[in-house]
Design a protein around this motif. Structure first.
Motif, mmCIF file in Angstrom:
data_model
loop_
_atom_site.group_PDB
_atom_site.id
_atom_site.type_symbol
_atom_site.label_atom_id
_atom_site.label_comp_id
_atom_site.label_asym_id
_atom_site.label_seq_id
_atom_site.Cartn_x
_atom_site.Cartn_y
_atom_site.Cartn_z
ATOM 1 N N UNK A 110 0.929 -0.942 -0.144
ATOM 2 C CA UNK A 110 0.167 -0.177 -0.496
ATOM 3 C C UNK A 110 1.581 1.093 0.480
ATOM 4 N N UNK A 111 0.845 2.058 -1.289
ATOM 5 C CA UNK A 111 1.897 2.671 -0.820
ATOM 6 C C UNK A 111 0.949 4.386 -1.362
ATOM 7 N N UNK A 112 1.562 5.764 -1.005
ATOM 8 C CA UNK A 112 0.920 6.818 -1.647
ATOM 9 C C UNK A 112 1.388 7.499 -3.205
ATOM 10 N N UNK A 113 2.549 6.479 -3.411
ATOM 11 C CA UNK A 113 2.993 7.019 -4.661
ATOM 12 C C UNK A 113 1.600 6.861 -5.847
ATOM 13 N N UNK A 114 2.232 7.345 -7.307
ATOM 14 C CA UNK A 114 1.095 7.515 -7.959
ATOM 15 C C UNK A 114 1.490 5.831 -8.707
ATOM 16 N N UNK A 115 0.433 5.664 -9.684
ATOM 17 C CA UNK A 115 0.158 3.600 -9.592
ATOM 18 C C UNK A 115 1.284 3.812 -10.741
#
Length: 218
Positions: A110-115
Motif C-alpha cells: 500500500x503506497x501513496x506514490x502514483x500508480x
C-alpha cells in the motif's frame, strides 16, 4: 487466538530506499513554483497521495487557496518528471525475505506514490510477489485516512484481525491504525519516537527482518 494470514507493506521506506528521491523531486517542483520547502516536510507527509501532499504544503506555508487549482495541475506532474525511478532500489535482502514470506502469507503493498511508479517498481523489483497492490491513485482519500488499507484488506479477502501492517511513516501508521489493523512501525528516515502510535516500533531494517523471520516460524 489470532492467526496471521496476510502482511501488508508500505513501499517507500520499507521495501524501497527511495524517499530521498521523492523529497528532492518535490522540493525542486515546489521551488520552481516559488514555494520553498524542506526535505523533512515531505518525510512527515510520506504516505499521502499527490493531492494530499500539495494541500498539506499549501496549508503549512499559508499559500493563497486561489492558487490550489493551478498548483494541483502543475506541481505533481513536474515532480513526476524530475523523479528518477531508475535510482529507486530495494533494501538489501528484501526480495529474498518476501519470497520466503510468500510461502506462508498473502502479501500486499500500500503506497501513496502514483500508480505508474508503484506498478513499475513492483514489476521491475518484485515481480509476482504481491497478491494486492494499492497505489495513491486507487483511493480518493489517501493516508492518513483508512481507505488505502481497507482496500488492501478487501482485495486480499481476509479479516483485518488476521493482518499485520509494516509502515515507516507517521501518516502511514495512522492510516493503518484508523483501519483497525495491527501495525508495526519500522523507522527509516524518522526518529523512532515519531512512530510511537504503532502497536510495535522496531529499531531498523535489521530488526524488521528478525521480526519477519519470527513470524514465519509461528
Amino acid at each position: 487466538m489470532r492467526v496471521i494470514e496476510a502482511l501488508i507493506f508500505d513501499m517507500d521506506g520499507v521495501l524501497i530506499d527511495s524517499m530521498h528521491l521523492h523529497s528532492n523531486a518535490w522540493k525542486t517542483a515546489f521551488a520552481e513554483a516559488g514555494i520553498e520547502i524542506d526535505e523533512k516536510d515531505i518525510f512527515h507527509l510520506e504516505g499521502e497521495n499527490d493531492t494530499g501532499i500539495v494541500k498539506s504544503i499549501m496549508n503549512s506555508k499559508n499559500i493563497d487557496p486561489c492558487r490550489l487549482e493551478d498548483i494541483l495541475t502543475t506541481i505533481p506532474s513536474r515532480k513526476h518528471e524530475i523523479f528518477d525511478i531508475d535510482k529507486a532500489v530495494m533494501f538489501e535482502g528484501m526480495d529474498k525475505c518476501l519470497k520466503k514470506l510468500k510461502n506462508k502469507f498473502k502479501l500486499a503493498v500500500v503506497s501513496g506514490s502514483d500508480k505508474v511508479v508503484v506498478d513499475t517498481i513492483m514489476e521491475r523489483i518484485f515481480p509476482g510477489i504481491f497478491n494486492a497492490i494499492v497505489s495513491g491513485d486507487d483511493t480518493i482519500n489517501g493516508k492518513p485516512d483508512p481507505d488505502p488499507y481497507n482496500k488492501a484488506v478487501e482485495m486480499l479477502g481476509v479479516e483485518k484481525e488476521n493482518c499485520i501492517v509494516i509502515e515507516n511513516a507517521i501518516l502511514g501508521v495512522t492510516s493503518a491504525k484508523n483501519a483497525g489493523i495491527f501495525t508495526v512501525g519500522s523507522p527509516t528516515y524518522l526518529d523512532r519516537k515519531e512512530l510511537e502510535h504503532a502497536d510495535i516500533v522496531l529499531q531498523d531494517h535489521a530488526e524488521l527482518y528478525r521480526f519477519l523471520e519470527l513470524l514465519m516460524r509461528t
